[in-house]
Design an enzyme around this catalytic site. Structure first.
Site: not given
Length: 1072
Positions: A191, A218, A235
């Site tokens: 991520c 995250h 995202d």
């Protein structure tokens, strides 16, 4: 501020700074993005118009040889558009909900996940001969080390993960690069790498993006939407945008801090991603990083200020950041008060291995949820219409042209259902409300040519129910689109029963059997209710280039009077131009009242009667008068969106457009009395404040003394006495106290002035006496305008003192009425009141606002919610449901609909003279659809026999009085070119070319890409009639923001090609 919080914020800022450190990388990234594959509906349409303009330029004798190489390059990009291998995996059903650059962001996010980055749980073995080398599952972690190699150090690797292959024992490393250039080369990671490189992609395109660091491990990106004026969550690991509830509700994360950082700003954006911010558990998790919320806010404020100073940002950028911050804080307060998500999101994390997601507790709720029903549109007889469907194509028209055609073919294989407003065009206005399949119908006033209603239905029975209510004489245009999954030659249950068939007999020349039993994909019709004019026409076809065209003459002697109708909180799709300076200078327009603007518009219409294309205007406080024309349809809502909650009613956009008098309420006028905008100083809210009644009753008892206008005290309920107060102050004082006698007159002055400017939602003071007896109390309280605790309640007085720790008097305890929280210390409040009274009324008002600013965020958020609800209710009372009170007035009802006793009673038959004529008419219609003559003859006889057996009592339709012609045409999708006179053309192109040049110099900088139409420089285009339309034809996008209309150079546009087109047009203009 804790060192951990500080270091995490610095880490996020440093990542965002890296994005800006290598501008050459931006160009490399941009060159790899397949814009035409991602957003072909945006790019290919623009390129087609460019090609048409270039062809027109060459036809005018332009010097193509001088630009041959460049011309071939541009046209080469355009000519093969139909041969593109579209990446349809990036298209989704909800794409239709997004426009322009926002649609590009949506597809870019998914494209990045699918095509750019590779997720890496463990790296594959570096030994090329090793078997099982694809997924890295045979790799065993051996720990981490620091960067050692030149590649690792250059790539700014924070650490290097070391793995050993279980099959061949080869050691493989996985550097966790932070350098965007290193990531652009490696294109793998988790991520952190995804969000880092995706931020670079966004910035390379010209998006304003910020890096979001979640302390629970995250990261993702937020992108500023200029069109929506808000930050969009993006995202890239999941390929999803605008789903902020994904983490808390979907993955089940226990969030604490989410930091949003750019190179010049930092913000706590946690409240966007939670609805549990004020719960004890959530606050406990945040206290691990900061002692309290005040300290946390101060940390972000200080770091943000330092960043702005360090980067020496300009005034414009500073104002923009402050504006965004205020709007965002208001939005955060509103959503935290609501405590619920707008849309549920139950899916767990997608990226990463199952074991990795399980270890992080990010699997989410695996139970599948389905929307109720399962019933398709056809079964429900679904209908659709525009938000406001009444629209005048022109303010002074004698002719009426109606074109009905199938949906245009598109080379874009989008899965999203699209609307096709061009299916029905009335005097240049595409106005068909459409479903993916079904019946689109537009009703036009036969006397004025005004579009009255536009509806879409999924079945003929629903269409008939609506048609039965439409008055006789109305012109009706209709387009039927058969669903691709429907079997040809059947009515699929959507045909009409006997009652529906009888209703459609009101339309002369219309035969319901044609569309329901035809083998063709489309049915097109135009006619008149309760008449059978010679121009009525209907055809079945499967040719998407075939259309019917009806040209009618409207008798001006029958035209209705037209008036301007106001649509509150409504804006047009696009504006035509600005009211000319000759009528009212731009500076005057920005300061003018509603009444002054109306007078100026009326003067413009009277002096320029030939400008029949202008049918109204749109404006708001502090905005120009933008004129609207036939291109401005359809209208849409503006403002009062969640991100700009709290907008004032007097700051809303209002659109005024001409309509026939029956559609405009009698009281819909801008009068001289309304020329002054409502004073912001008299902004008395129209809602009740939910004060903490239980708290104050427990503290002060059930009753208080209150004084009337004659200063006579009487007992009233405590809740009633304190009702609608924003601040409650307890004044501990006594007559025997010298300092008290000196402070009391100041407090009375302070209170009296605040009562004048805020008689409600203001300050209430309760006197709590420390006098020695009743007489002293009466003498002292007799001079006060305050509420008071009865002197007999000595126990409650002592209790109040102990609660607030009052050791001496005078003491002023200032309390938030919603929460019972002390706003400021008693020592500070007494000193501040003293100083404010010495400095005057402005200081008193400023101190009260300061107190309001110190109340808990929960209280502020609650009031924002109440204010927004009140304003929406107030606005609804003005606008009504879907387009103003006119729809609800008696005269508009009579104008738009038949009386109830007329519906379902008309009995009519086609105006054929005899059976043979009827057979001939039906036969001609069937042959025109392509049916074989022998089959058509047999079917015509059968249908004519059926029609001849219509029960008696039906009357014969007359031809009517509207003269006109109709024709069937085959027309290709030729691009229409909009041209201006040479002088205006040169002015518009020259100004626009400068903006394109500025963007070319720094494509990643959004500064020059988006500009207000009222901007001093761009106004040269806005104030030129046709200038805005020309730019939209040449690739600019025009849309509405909260403050103004904005012209934008889309991020997907080819800047070199655009500049080339502009240059050639300027050369043509100079030659001419």
């Amino acid at each position: 501020m804790s060192s951990t919080l500080h270091s995490r914020i610095e880490s996020a800022v440093n990542t965002a700074k890296r994005w800006e450190s290598d501008k050459s990388l931006f160009a490399e990234v941009r060159a790899t993005i397949p814009f035409r594959e991602l957003v072909p509906e945006l790019v290919c349409e623009t390129e087609a118009r460019w090609k048409s303009y270039l062809d027109a330029y060459n036809a005018c004798g332009g010097s193509k040889e001088a630009n041959e190489e460049k011309e071939e390059d541009v046209e080469g990009k355009i000519s093969d558009k139909d041969a593109i291998n579209y990446k349809t995996s990036c298209f989704r059903d909800d794409d239709a909900e997004w426009e322009g650059d926002d649609l590009l962001l949506k597809r870019l996010t998914l494209y990045f996940k699918q095509e750019v980055m590779a997720w890496c749980n463990q790296p594959p073995c570096s030994n090329p001969d090793c078997k099982g080398n694809e997924d890295g599952k045979q790799m065993e972690s051996m720990g981490t080390r620091g960067p050692e190699t030149e590649e690792e150090r250059t790539g700014d690797a924070s650490r290097v993960e070391v793995y050993k292959c279980k099959l061949c024992c080869t050691t493989t490393t996985f550097p966790r690069f932070n350098s965007p250039r290193a990531l652009f080369k490696s294109r793998r990671g988790r991520c952190g790498e995804f969000a880092n490189l995706f931020g670079v992609f966004c910035r390379a395109l010209g998006f304003d993006a910020r890096y979001v660091l979640d302390f629970t491990d995250h990261v993702w990106t937020e992108v500023w939407s200029v069109r929506q004026q808000r930050w969009l969550h993006a995202d890239s690991c999941e390929g999803i945008i605008d789903r902020p509830n994904m983490y808390e509700q979907g993955w089940g994360k226990k969030l604490n801090y989410c930091i949003g950082a750019t190179y010049d700003s930092v913000a706590d954006v946690t409240k966007r991603y939670t609805r549990k911010f004020y719960t004890d558990d959530f606050q406990a998790r945040r206290r691990e990083y900061s002692p309290d919320e005040k300290a946390s806010d101060m940390a972000f404020l200080q770091l943000g200020g330092a960043l702005r100073q360090m980067n020496n940002i300009g005034k414009g950028r500073m104002e923009e950041l402050e504006k965004r911050g205020k709007a965002e804080e208001k939005f955060f307060g509103m959503v935290q008060s609501s405590g619920v998500w707008d849309v549920d999101y139950r899916e767990g994390r997608i990226s990463g291995s199952f074991a990795w997601k399980a270890a992080r507790h990010e699997l989410g709720d695996n139970e599948t949820t389905t929307a109720g029903g399962g019933e398709d549109d056809s079964a429900r007889g679904i209908t659709q219409s525009f938000f406001i469907d009444s629209f005048y194509p022109s303010s002074n028209q004698c002719g009426l042209e109606i074109v009905v055609r199938p949906p245009r073919k598109s080379s874009v294989p989008s899965a999203a259902p699209k609307s096709h407003p061009e299916c029905i065009n009335v005097s240049g206005v595409p106005c068909a409300a459409t479903l993916t399949h079904g019946i689109s119908m537009v009703v036009v006033d036969e006397e004025s040519g005004c579009i009255l209603q536009s509806k879409a239905f999924s079945c003929w029975s629903s269409t008939g129910v609506f048609l039965d209510e439409v008055p006789d004489g109305r012109i009706v245009a209709l387009c039927f689109i058969r669903g691709e999954q429907q079997e040809m030659g059947t009515n699929n249950g959507n045909g009409g029963d006997d009652s529906t068939t009888n209703i459609f007999r009101r339309l002369g020349g219309f035969d319901l059997d044609l569309p329901t039993n035809s083998n063709e994909r489309f049915f097109l019709f135009a006619g008149q209710l309760n008449f059978h004019p010679n121009w009525a026409i209907g055809i079945c076809t499967s040719d998407s280039d075939q259309l019917i065209k009806v040209s009618l003459q409207i008798k001006t002697s029958l035209q209705l009077k037209s008036r301007l109708r106001s649509e509150m909180n409504v804006v047009p799709a696009v504006v035509s131009t600005r009211l000319p300076d000759a009528v009212m200078p731009l500076k005057t327009q920005l300061a003018a009242s509603d009444y002054q603007k109306r007078v100026a518009f009326n003067a413009y219409v009277e002096n320029d009667a030939h400008q029949s294309s202008i049918i109204g205007y749109t404006t708001r406080r502090d905005a120009p008068i933008y004129l609207i024309d036939s291109k401005s349809f359809p209208f849409r809502r503006a403002g009062l969106q969640p991100h700009n909650a709290g907008a004032k009613i007097d700051a809303l956009w209002v659109t005024y457009h001409l309509l026939p008098d029956p559609l405009v309420p009698d009281d819909d006028e801008v009068t001289d009395e309304s020329k002054t905008a409502p004073s912001t100083g008299d902004a008395t809210p129209r809602f009740d404040i939910p004060i903490a009644n239980d708290y104050f009753t427990g503290l002060l008892g059930n009753q208080l003394l209150a004084k009337n206008s004659t200063m006579t005290p009487s007992l009233v309920d405590t809740a009633a006495a304190l009702s609608n107060s924003r601040i409650v102050a307890l004044y501990f004082s006594a007559q025997w106290c010298g300092p008290c006698r000196g402070f009391t007159p100041l407090l009375i002055e302070f209170y009296t002035y605040l009562q004048e400017i805020a008689p409600t939602h203001g300050l209430k003071i309760v006197f709590v006496s420390s006098d020695q007896d009743e007489n002293q109390f009466q003498a002292y309280y007799g001079k006060m305008p305050f509420l008071s605790l009865p002197f007999s309640n000595r126990a409650l007085a002592q209790h109040a003192k102990s609660v607030f720790g009052v050791r001496g008097i005078p003491s002023l305890v200032v309390i938030d009425s919603l929460s019972g929280t002390i706003v400021t210390s008693p020592d500070e409040s007494r000193r501040d009141v003293h100083q404010a009274c010495q400095r005057g009324e402005e200081a008193i008002e400023r101190l009260f606002r300061d107190w309001l600013g110190k109340v808990p965020l929960e209280s502020k958020s609650m009031l924002d919610i109440l204010a927004l609800s009140c304003e929406e209710a107030q606005m609804s009372s003005v606008t009504g449901d879907g387009g103003g009170a006119a729809e609800k007035s008696a005269k508009s009802e009579d104008y738009l609909f038949r009386k109830k006793d007329q519906c379902a009673k008309s009995k009519v038959v086609p105006s054929t003279e005899d059976f043979a004529a009827l057979v001939k008419e039906i036969f001609s219609q069937l042959v025109a659809t392509g049916m074989e003559p022998n089959t058509a003859a047999a079917k015509a006889i059968k249908q004519a026999t059926s029609k001849q057996n219509v029960p008696s009592g039906f009357t014969k339709l007359e031809v009517g009085t509207i003269s006109g012609t109709s024709e069937i045409k085959t027309e290709s999708d030729a691009t229409e070119l909009y041209q201006l006179n040479d002088k205006d053309m040169k002015k518009v192109l020259t100004v626009a070319r400068k903006y394109v040049t500025n963007v070319q110099k720094d494509p990643s900088n959004p500064r020059f890409r988006n500009v207000r139409l009222s901007n001093k420089v761009f106004d040269q285009i806005t104030s030129t009639p046709g200038g805005v339309e020309l730019l939209t034809n040449l690739g600019f996008a025009i849309y509405h923001s909260d403050d103004d209309f904005v012209a934008s150079i889309p991020l997907a546009v080819d800047l070199s090609a655009m500049s080339h087109v502009f240059d050639n047009l300027l050369k043509t203009n100079s030659v001419a």
